[in-house]
Scaffold this motif. Structure first.
Motif, PDB file in Angstrom:
ATOM      1  N   VAL A 133      -3.477   4.379  -6.768  1.00  0.00           N
ATOM      2  CA  VAL A 133      -4.646   3.940  -5.996  1.00  0.00           C
ATOM      3  C   VAL A 133      -5.359   5.144  -5.384  1.00  0.00           C
ATOM      4  N   THR A 146      -0.281   0.020  -6.265  1.00  0.00           N
ATOM      5  CA  THR A 146      -0.670  -1.224  -5.586  1.00  0.00           C
ATOM      6  C   THR A 146      -0.333  -2.365  -6.544  1.00  0.00           C
ATOM      7  N   ASN A 150      -4.771  -3.859  -4.553  1.00  0.00           N
ATOM      8  CA  ASN A 150      -5.109  -2.952  -3.447  1.00  0.00           C
ATOM      9  C   ASN A 150      -5.544  -3.728  -2.217  1.00  0.00           C
ATOM     10  N   ARG A 151      -4.911  -3.446  -1.079  1.00  0.00           N
ATOM     11  CA  ARG A 151      -5.266  -4.146   0.166  1.00  0.00           C
ATOM     12  C   ARG A 151      -6.111  -3.299   1.103  1.00  0.00           C
TER      13      ARG A 151
END
Lengths: 257, 379
Positions: A133, A146, A150-151
């Motif tokens: 990421v 991730t 992806n957060r």
């Protein structure tokens, strides 16, 4: 490659890029901008960091190239440019290199408005190291680090660099080749700090983890997300979600007020 | 050869300068016209002095956003043709390590002045230390060459900064002036002579910029000269083309980088002998500690004691054959240092003589009385 651009390529160099890599397109588009401006490439200095995008000028371009440490391309370029202002200095590097490890140099060079043209080759992932990421990875995207999507929110790099004071700021995709070439020309012609974010998708590290199986599919996926700035005007935040707004965000008037 | 005699930037005569001011003036005299730095105690006066003086001599000065950027821009400027320098202290020197390795690998002439303070970490920012000796040689990954010089006076802050630039240009290598806070902030008389000898990097149109010259040092072109340079910190061939998996290229390059310094060490290494000929106990000292040591040795000589001193002016490359020779003559070697024995360990590598380290890491210089007391116990 068009006849007058062939001399811009270093003889005998084999490209390291994967078949279908968008960076191959960008090699050509950057050289097209230089050829159309009729710049003597021996007056140019290309500085790059570490990562796939850093290989665009080095070793492809038959000119002075400085392949630097990870993240430090802009700082190296600053020294060369300040000491010899005659060097038309272009930095070509990726989103991880310029915005993560090199983020501090990016905003400070924009603040100083140093006369550099920075091409940020945004593939939204760390391609060379295996697809981790990056600070430009959109939310929800699967990468090797991730695994549940992806957060973290990505940077809007153009907003960041424009706010820091850059003279010229634009974003285009390799799927908009003619506008992108015009933009690179604008960047080269603008005195002061020019920043052009280029959406240059990676089908190997980004695509295949996100159900985009081929280079063409990956390119189409991103091309479909791109909206020109005037098309985006009037759209609701809901409609703009997941869209990539392309266009010029600062074009020399940034410093006037 | 690319040696030439030039007029000193300052009018000849005596000056009452601090060590830091002297280093800045030495750089200007040597032809330094690019400086990038970041504020840090106790080195900031160098940058402040340069900021004023570059306006007069026509240099490019920039205060960067951190020490990483400072050194990076110095390397970029060097490839654009500049004699370029930065100065810092421990924490900043730590941040510069990756760039030092890059400069060594790309054979970029640069000068770094490290005004050492008491570490580790932030330590005591305004107090003296000498703990960066090993870091100067081994701070970045892999084996790479550097030259490190240890000045002991304001005069040497000036002279050795000139020497540092000459060595950097001559050998295409990073040179570190490993001074201590006590020398950087010392204020004493400094003499400027009318003319000095300086070395400017060799140029040769079309020559391989990373090939083995006669002495292992290739000529160095600059950006903008039409040489279509490929500069990279990755392993590379004679023309700078990346060869990142070729064992022969890697072996040849790393050996040449090492040998161009080691094979020329007689020309690089400087030292001074004081009463060492007939001494039973020899002090090996450097930097400010050599001042205290000389005071102690001279006082004890007046008492008829057979003590002597060798002052190491060059730390890296290490004076291995000198130490071998001293070790074969002396009964004991005493090594006082403002660290936990970094040079003493090197001395032990080259002689089996009885070696007695003295290590003081309290942020104070080592007093002559301390050295005298220790020497009395050894006699």
């Amino acid at each position: 490659m068009a006849g007058d651009m062939e001399e811009y390529l270093r003889p005998g160099v084999r490209t390291p890029f994967c078949p279908g890599c968008a960076d191959r397109i960008l090699v050509r588009l950057i050289l097209r901008a230089i050829a159309e401006l009729k710049i003597d490439i021996d007056r140019m200095l290309f500085v790059s960091g570490i990562g796939c995008a850093a290989w665009i000028p080095s070793p492809h371009f038959n000119a002075d190239t400085l392949h630097t440490l990870h993240g430090r391309a802009i700082a190296f370029a600053t020294g060369a440019k300040l000491f010899n202002p005659e060097l038309i200095t272009m930095v070509v590097s990726g989103d991880g290199d310029l915005a993560a490890i090199g983020g501090n140099h990016l905003i400070h060079a924009a603040r100083r408005n140093t006369d550099l043209t920075v091409i940020c080759v945004n593939n939204m992932v760390y391609g060379m190291t295996g697809g981790q990421v990056s600070p430009a990875t959109p939310m929800g995207i699967f990468t090797s680090t991730t695994v549940e999507g992806n957060r973290e929110r990505p940077f809007d790099l153009c907003k960041l660099v424009a706010a820091a004071g850059a003279e010229y700021v634009a974003r285009y995709s390799v799927s908009q080749p003619d506008t992108l070439v015009s933009s690179i020309k604008r960047g080269l012609e603008t005195p002061g700090f020019s920043f052009i974010e280029v959406i240059s998708p990676c089908h190997i590290q980004f695509g295949r983890r996100n159900r985009l199986d081929t280079a063409a599919e990956t390119l189409r996926f991103f091309a479909g997300k791109c909206l020109m700035k005037d098309e985006a005007e009037g759209l609701s935040p809901e409609e703009l979600r997941d869209k990539i707004i392309t266009g010029e965000f600062s074009n020399g008037r940034n410093q006037a007020d | 050869m690319a040696w030439k005699e030039v007029r000193s930037a300052l009018p000849a005569g005596n000056y009452y300068y601090s060590g830091n001011e002297a280093a800045a003036e030495g750089a200007i005299a040597a032809g330094c016209r690019y400086y990038a730095g970041y504020p840090i105690t106790p080195s900031s006066e160098i940058m402040e002095w340069i900021a004023v003086r570059f306006r007069e001599v026509g240099g490019v000065f920039i205060q960067m956003e951190d020490e990483i950027a400072s050194l990076s821009s110095v390397i970029g400027a060097s490839w654009a043709g500049a004699k370029a320098m930065t100065a810092t202290s421990g924490p900043g020197f730590s941040l510069m390590q990756e760039g030092i390795g890059y400069a060594a690998m790309t054979e970029t002439p640069i000068v770094i002045v490290d005004i050492q303070r008491a570490g580790p970490a932030t330590g005591q920012a305004t107090r003296v230390g000498g703990g960066d000796i090993m870091q100067a040689k081994w701070g970045s990954q892999g084996d790479y060459p550097v030259i490190a010089i240890s000045p002991w006076s304001v005069q040497e802050m000036y002279d050795q900064t000139i020497n540092a630039f000459n060595l950097a240009e001559r050998y295409r290598v990073p040179v570190i002036l490993l001074a201590e806070q006590a020398v950087g902030h010392l204020r004493e008389r400094m003499n400027v002579v009318e003319k000095i000898a300086i070395f400017n990097r060799r140029k040769e149109k079309g020559a391989a910029p990373f090939g083995a010259g006669d002495d292992g040092v290739p000529p160095m072109p600059a950006f903008g000269e039409g040489e279509k340079l490929l500069v990279t910190g990755s392993s590379h061939d004679d023309y700078g083309l990346r060869k990142v998996a070729d064992p022969l290229v890697q072996a040849r390059l790393t050996a040449r980088l090492h040998n161009k310094i080691v094979n020329n060490r007689e020309e690089i290494i400087q030292h001074e002998d004081y009463y060492a000929e007939d001494a039973d106990v020899i002090v090996i000292a450097y930097g400010f500690t050599a001042r205290s040591s000389l005071f102690a040795v001279e006082a004890m000589r007046r008492e008829g004691k057979r003590v002597g001193m060798i002052r190491l002016k060059t730390i890296w490359p290490f004076a291995d054959s000198l130490i071998r020779d001293v070790g074969s003559r002396a009964k004991k070697i005493f090594v006082p240092e403002m660290n936990r024995g970094q040079v003493a360990g090197e001395v032990m590598k080259y002689t089996c003589c009885d070696i007695i380290p003295y290590n003081q890491t309290d942020g104070e210089v080592i007093h002559p009385n301390t050295i005298m007391g220790e020497l009395r116990r050894l006699l």
